[in-house]
Design an enzyme around this catalytic site. Structure first.
Site, short mmCIF file in Angstrom:
data_model
loop_
_atom_site.label_atom_id
_atom_site.label_comp_id
_atom_site.label_asym_id
_atom_site.label_seq_id
_atom_site.Cartn_x
_atom_site.Cartn_y
_atom_site.Cartn_z
CB SER B 132 -0.76 0.03 1.18
OG SER B 132 -1.79 -1.49 1.55
NE ARG B 243 -6.84 1.74 -7.23
CZ ARG B 243 -6.46 2.32 -6.84
NH1 ARG B 243 -6.84 4.14 -7.24
NH2 ARG B 243 -4.59 2.54 -5.80
N GLY B 340 -25.14 -24.95 0.49
CA GLY B 340 -24.58 -25.73 1.61
C GLY B 340 -23.88 -25.87 1.29
CD GLU B 364 -5.21 -3.75 -10.92
OE1 GLU B 364 -5.20 -2.20 -11.37
OE2 GLU B 364 -4.50 -5.27 -11.15
CB THR B 366 -6.27 -3.01 0.48
OG1 THR B 366 -5.42 -0.90 0.94
CG2 THR B 366 -3.97 -3.52 0.68
C1 LIG Z 1 -2.44 -12.49 -5.94
C2 LIG Z 1 -2.13 -11.15 -5.94
C3 LIG Z 1 -1.99 -10.09 -7.28
C4 LIG Z 1 -0.83 -8.94 -7.25
N1 LIG Z 1 -0.78 -8.61 -8.28
C5 LIG Z 1 0.29 -7.74 -8.49
C6 LIG Z 1 0.81 -7.26 -9.99
O1 LIG Z 1 0.53 -7.13 -10.44
N2 LIG Z 1 1.54 -6.27 -9.25
C7 LIG Z 1 1.97 -5.47 -8.31
O2 LIG Z 1 2.73 -4.54 -8.02
N3 LIG Z 1 1.38 -5.71 -7.51
C8 LIG Z 1 0.20 -6.70 -7.43
N4 LIG Z 1 -0.06 -7.62 -5.65
C9 LIG Z 1 0.62 -6.83 -4.79
C10 LIG Z 1 -0.60 -5.81 -4.45
O3 LIG Z 1 -1.33 -5.24 -4.59
C11 LIG Z 1 -0.68 -6.16 -2.93
O4 LIG Z 1 -0.73 -7.03 -1.95
C12 LIG Z 1 -1.00 -4.81 -2.15
O5 LIG Z 1 -1.28 -4.02 -2.68
C13 LIG Z 1 -1.14 -4.84 -0.81
O6 LIG Z 1 -0.15 -4.47 -0.28
P1 LIG Z 1 0.53 -5.65 0.92
O7 LIG Z 1 0.17 -6.79 0.41
O8 LIG Z 1 1.85 -5.37 0.84
O9 LIG Z 1 -0.16 -5.11 2.36
P2 LIG Z 1 -0.31 -3.75 3.21
O10 LIG Z 1 0.35 -2.71 2.61
O11 LIG Z 1 0.91 -4.23 3.94
O12 LIG Z 1 -1.25 -3.58 3.95
C14 LIG Z 1 -1.86 -4.25 4.85
C15 LIG Z 1 -3.80 -4.52 5.67
O13 LIG Z 1 -2.76 -3.15 6.30
C16 LIG Z 1 -3.28 -1.19 5.01
N5 LIG Z 1 -3.02 -0.79 5.41
C17 LIG Z 1 -2.38 -0.31 4.57
N6 LIG Z 1 -2.14 0.99 4.83
C18 LIG Z 1 -3.36 1.19 5.65
C19 LIG Z 1 -3.20 2.98 5.48
N7 LIG Z 1 -2.97 3.77 4.69
N8 LIG Z 1 -5.01 3.15 6.11
C20 LIG Z 1 -5.78 1.68 6.31
N9 LIG Z 1 -4.93 0.60 6.61
C21 LIG Z 1 -4.18 0.32 5.32
C22 LIG Z 1 -4.11 -2.60 4.19
O14 LIG Z 1 -5.37 -2.10 3.63
C23 LIG Z 1 -4.40 -3.80 4.39
O15 LIG Z 1 -4.85 -4.26 4.57
C24 LIG Z 1 -0.58 -8.92 -6.39
C25 LIG Z 1 -1.03 -9.16 -5.24
C26 LIG Z 1 -1.48 -10.43 -4.68
C27 LIG Z 1 -1.56 -11.19 -3.57
#
Ligand SMILES: Cc1cc2nc3c(=O)[nH]c(=O)nc-3n(C[C@H](O)[C@H](O)[C@H](O)COP(=O)(O)OP(=O)(O)OC[C@H]3O[C@@H](n4cnc5c(N)ncnc54)[C@H](O)[C@@H]3O)c2cc1C
Ligand SMILES: Cc1cc2nc3c(=O)[nH]c(=O)nc-3n(C[C@H](O)[C@H](O)[C@H](O)COP(=O)(O)OP(=O)(O)OC[C@H]3O[C@@H](n4cnc5c(N)ncnc54)[C@H](O)[C@@H]3O)c2cc1C
Lengths: 256, 380, 324
Positions: B132, B243, B340, B364, B366
């Site tokens: 994020s 998105r 079910g 893309e 969360t």
């Molecule tokens: C199947 C899959 C495909 C993907 N494909 C791509 C891709 O093609 N290209 C690419 O670049 N990435 C890709 N991603 C990465 C995806 O975009 C990230 O996993 C996503 O952006 C979340 O980042 P993180 O996993 O590091 O979670 P984190 O950023 O660590 O977030 C963890 C939790 O904290 C919350 N959070 C974080 N910051 C805040 C805030 N400021 N306020 C409130 N809540 C917050 C988040 O909403 C989440 O619930 C993919 C991920 C998966 C699982």
């Protein structure tokens, strides 16, 4: 090579429940999906393949309600050049003969080498439009066509007979072929072709354009649900239960 | 005001639906199980122009608008969620930024390959320590003569293991914070580039989701998108567009779940009658159908905003993605409920759809991030 | 009242079975109308053909010529126009076969007579012909009335009127061949026999028939495994052949093979009459179809209304268990 393809939009009923409407003469349309008649989609593909091989133009024509234009447009996207809809809403009750007569009037000034139809429509199961239209246009015809090979003015045509036997004919052009399913592999329209087809004109022909009287050969009196024949004994239960019963049934018959 | 699709959109929907239902849907359970990347399907879709929906014809694309792309992604995802996101990534996360932010030479070089399916695209933004929080990324690119030297690791990259062309983000100047991020087009066979671990995912399992490793990868200077430091802007703008497609993917998955649930509820009997006669099942079906329709309208509206040329439609895009993801998870959950115990079994499609849906709330941006985008537009 | 006329269909020297159904139908109609049934034989070296059908009609009109050795809709049409003009029958009957549908619609159109096709029933009501036909994949029947005229034509679906024996002795009238040669624009060249495959499904005791419900070629192994467990062979409906998932020699039905196994399991097959025509004589028929209204359940002895993808693998296992 100038080609004409007759297309019909029909309800897709193989897997759907078909209900009779209040008049007892029509079906309830709103829950059904409609699409190009299966055999017609093979006829269209055959025309496109002939055009790809020999050049020329394809005219598609449908006697149908306004939504038939969706089907015609798809045909344009797949490779047809011109499209005509005869406004079914203008012509009252139709049967195979009247349909062919109206198509004939609409096509009488359209030159063609090969005119293609499907061999039968899944809604009315008539097998008529191709051969009647041929007769009215004064062209030779072949129905249940499973292969077309054209060399010069001649066409070598295979008809599918019962039991998998094939009748090989030599015909001269212009001719009318009512095409059987499986003759080719109908394509999907590409996006570019769809975009190009979107703006194309669909010519409309109504009763002012086709003023002459057209008789029907037959009138629908009523629709009804076929009387249940010998009904199968339906097994009920989970997949496991019905499978177990079926297996032991087969065993009882001494087949395992 | 007019809710009708245009004539070409209607045809596109018809043909993509037929294609997807006959060619993609039967493979969906299989590739979910095997994780195999659906190359044969992609080749077929390339022929139909589905890999370059919004790319102009002169670069080998189909020249459609963004609403049309959303319609296509919905239909593909309805048949197969994995294939849906693979195609979405190729379209809106790869061809779109190249189309929007690269030089004419780059467009001519890369877009035809992406449209023809010769190569598939991927989008490398996320890193092990930067999700994020994009600006926390550690990858760097430093200019040396005619080349940028890229170093770093990307994580969770959809299509990563199979792609040939990557849009990658890295710092060209860390001091400038997010204004120091730049975007590049990187080809797979560049020395120093390698694909790492393949993720074993919960859903969308056939998407070749992999780690990408960059060790002194020499990227030609011309492959910079926009200017140095434009990366963050490019990233946000691209995500706004993509998105909409994730929203469309969500609508497709939810629609598939509703289709399954309706069918099952008519077939399954309990207490002597089909379960669709029970009011509580009816309520679920009514809720699902309404949620899907609302989501679809949000998605189409966001696409419409983009098509109309609205400069800023981040809020609309975020709303469509957030809401559609939310309801997709809810609708697939309800579909399992209607099935079910059978819904919990891999014999039924809803089990897969439920797993597929969850990712929508994560990638893309969360759902939390979407809400931040929406709220900031209102409170800023 | 004028008579009933029926075309004797033959192929490769033999009268086709459907002809006896047609003649039975014609005799019944003639009976109710107090009329006579005239069979028309257009053929070459017709003695055998005439002998075969002689007991089945009151009268036979025979045109014997090389031109008629093989069916050609055009030569037949020329000849029949002449015969019908001369005979002026009330009703002319044709089988709704590959020959019948190639011939009747064009012939009726040329002569201006009301006609309809693929009838499963026919009756005369107030001097007018009323036919029953099937619509919408066999899910509904329709009753249609032919427009009033003094002569009508129909094609009858095979199976609609089961053949019955008859001990008439037709008076045979051989008439002049009125057609000199095949027209340039449509010439019969040859019959091409269906390709022979590796398995002859007509010889199998157990057949697992698969239809469009299987959705995809990739799902075929499931059916093969079931057939293997049963020691049987896989056959199919036409769409499976159209899609190239199986070869033509596996197709059951009117344009494929006719089979009479001890057990026929129809899986994802709706039961179109063209399919039924090829398997209805099986000793036991079991159908698996998710549509409770599928016509196949009118033909089967046992039915399972369920998703084939759920049932087939389980059924295979149950069979393997019982074999142990
Ligand atoms: C199947 C899959 C495909 C993907 N494909 C791509 C891709 O093609 N290209 C690419 O670049 N990435 C890709 N991603 C990465 C995806 O975009 C990230 O996993 C996503 O952006 C979340 O980042 P993180 O996993 O590091 O979670 P984190 O950023 O660590 O977030 C963890 C939790 O904290 C919350 N959070 C974080 N910051 C805040 C805030 N400021 N306020 C409130 N809540 C917050 C988040 O909403 C989440 O619930 C993919 C991920 C998966 C699982
Ligand atoms: C001149 C002519 C000759 C013909 N000759 C033949 C012939 O020789 N043989 C032949 O077979 N056909 C023949 N046909 C075609 C025939 O009219 C039908 O179109 C065909 O038999 C339909 O095949 P089907 O039952 O496999 O497909 P459909 O009619 O499409 O039926 C598919 C069935 O599968 C069921 N189904 C779908 N999914 C599932 C599932 N998951 N689980 C369980 N059930 C499911 C559906 O409910 C449906 O009943 C001929 C047609 C013409 C015009």
């Amino acid at each position: 090579m100038d080609l004409i393809v007759c297309l019909k939009r029909v309800p897709q009923t193989a897997e759907a429940e078909v209900q009779i409407g209040p008049s007892g003469k029509e079906i309830v349309r709103d829950r059904l999906t409609f699409d190009m008649n299966e055999a017609d989609s093979y006829a269209l593909e055959e025309a496109i393949l002939l055009k790809e091989k020999f050049g020329g133009t394809i005219t598609v024509i449908s006697l149908g309600l306004p939504d038939a234009e969706d089907t015609l447009r798809i045909a344009l996207a797949k490779g047809a050049d011109h499209a005509i809809r005869i406004k079914a809403e203008d012509f009252g009750e139709l049967d195979g003969f009247k349909t062919a007569s109206l198509l004939k009037d609409a096509l009488v000034n359209v030159k063609f080498d090969v005119l293609l139809t499907g061999c039968v429509a899944t809604d009315d199961s008539l097998y008529q439009v191709g051969p009647v239209l041929a007769e009215l246009l004064g062209a030779p015809h072949a129905t249940l066509v499973g292969k077309i090979e054209i060399a010069g003015e001649k066409a070598h045509v295979n008809r599918e007979l019962e039991g998998g036997l094939i009748e090989h004919l030599e015909m001269s052009l212009p001719a009318v072929f009512a095409v059987q399913t499986g003759i080719n592999e109908p394509r999907y329209a590409s996006l570019i072709a769809i975009r190009r087809a979107a703006g194309k004109e669909i010519k409309l022909l109504g009763k002012d354009d086709i003023p002459s009287e057209h008789r029907v050969n037959s009138t629908l009196e009523k629709l009804f649900v076929p009387p249940a024949g010998k009904r199968a004994e339906i097994m009920t239960g989970t997949a496991d239960e019905v499978s177990a019963r079926t297996a032991s049934l087969i065993k009882e018959k001494g087949l395992i | 005001m007019n809710f009708d699709l245009t004539s070409d959109q209607k045809m596109l929907q018809d043909q993509v639906r037929k294609f997807a239902q006959t060619e993609l849907a039967p493979l969906a359970p299989e590739i979910d199980k095997s994780g195999e990347f659906p190359w044969p399907s992609l080749k077929k879709m390339a022929k139909l122009g589905l890999l370059g929906v919004i790319v102009p014809e002169k670069y080998g694309g189909s020249g459609f608008d963004f609403v049309s792309l959303a319609i296509a992604i919905e239909e593909i995802s309805r048949a197969c969620a994995s294939t849906g996101v693979i195609v979405a990534v190729n379209n809106s996360l790869t061809t779109y930024p190249i189309l929007e932010f690269s030089s004419e030479e780059l467009k001519k070089k890369y877009l035809p390959q992406l449209c023809s399916g010769e190569k598939i695209g991927a989008f490398g933004l996320t890193e092990p320590n930067a999700g994020s929080d994009v600006a926390a990324m550690e990858s760097t690119a430093r200019l040396e003569g005619d080349h940028y030297i890229v170093n770093g690791t990307k994580r969770f990259i959809t299509n990563g293991g199979e792609a040939g062309i990557y849009v990658v983000f890295a710092y060209t100047n860390r001091d400038l914070k997010h204004k120091g991020i730049s975007a590049f087009v990187v080809e797979r066979d560049t020395p120093g580039f390698s694909v790492g671990k393949h993720e074993d995912l919960m859903g969308i399992r056939a998407t070749a989701n992999c780690e990408l490793m960059f060790e002194d990868v020499k990227v030609p200077k011309e492959n910079l998108l926009g200017k140095e430091g434009d990366g963050f802007k490019i990233c946000m703008n691209t995500l706004d567009v993509s998105r909409i497609d994730i929203g469309a993917q969500a609508v497709g998955i939810a629609q598939a779940a509703l289709d399954e649930a309706v069918r099952y509820s008519k077939e399954r009997k309990a207490f002597g009658q089909p379960i669709c006669n029970f009011e509580m099942i009816e309520a679920l079906i009514a809720e699902m159908a309404t949620e899907i329709q609302a989501a679809r309208l949000l998605v189409h509206y966001a696409g419409f905003c983009k098509d109309k040329g609205m400069q800023k439609f981040s809020k609309e895009a975020a709303m469509s993605k957030y809401y559609a993801s939310d309801i997709a998870v809810d609708v697939t959950r309800k579909a399992v409920q209607i099935h079910g115990g059978y819904g919990y079994s891999k014999e039924y499609a809803v089990e897969r759809l439920y797993r597929d849906a969850k990712i929508l709330e994560l990638y893309e941006g969360t759902s939390e991030i979407q809400k931040i985008v929406i709220a900031r537009e209102l409170t800023r | 009242m004028a008579d009933i006329l029926a075309l004797v269909e033959h192929r490769q020297g033999a009268v086709r079975d459907v002809t006896f159904e047609l003649l039975t139908c014609g005799r019944k109609m003639a009976g109710t109308l107090n009329a006579k049934l005239t069979g028309v034989v257009l053929g070459h070296k017709t003695d055998d053909l005439v002998a075969r059908v002689r007991n089945h009609a009151h009268r036979l009109i025979v045109m014997d010529s090389e031109v008629f050795e093989n069916f050609n809709a055009e030569t037949y049409q020329h000849a029949l126009v002449k015969i019908i003009e001369r005979e002026h029958p009330y009703l002319s009957l044709f089988a709704n076969t590959a020959f019948g549908i190639d011939l009747c619609p064009a012939l009726a159109t040329q002569m201006g007579y009301p006609f309809t096709t693929d009838c499963i029933g026919v009756e005369i009501v107030d001097g007018q012909v009323r036919a029953t036909r099937q619509l919408y994949d066999g899910k509904l029947d329709a009753q249609v009335r032919l427009t009033a005229a003094d002569s009508y034509m129909l094609t009858m679906r095979s199976g609609a009127c089961p053949a019955e024996g008859s001990d008439l002795t037709a008076e045979v009238e051989r008439i002049e061949t009125l057609v000199a040669s095949q027209p340039e624009y449509r010439k019969f060249i040859e019959y091409i026999e269906a390709a022979v495959g590796d398995v002859d499904i007509t010889k199998a005791d157990v057949i697992v028939g698969v239809g469009r419900g299987i959705k995809e070629q990739a799902n075929m192994p499931m059916i093969e495994e079931l057939a293997k467990a049963l020691g049987g062979v896989v056959a199919c409906s036409r769409p499976v052949v159209d899609a190239n998932w199986l070869t033509k020699d596996r197709q059951v039905g009117s344009s494929g093979k006719t089979v009479k196994p001890k057990l026929y399991i129809a899986i994802g097959i709706s039961g179109a009459f063209q399919h039924i025509a090829g398997m209805k004589s099986s000793d036991t028929i079991i159908a698996i179809n998710k549509d409770p209204n599928a016509p196949i359940f009118n033909e089967a002895d046992y039915g399972i209304v369920d998703d084939l993808f759920k049932v087939v693998p389980v059924l295979k296992n149950k069979i393997l268990e019982l074999k142990k």
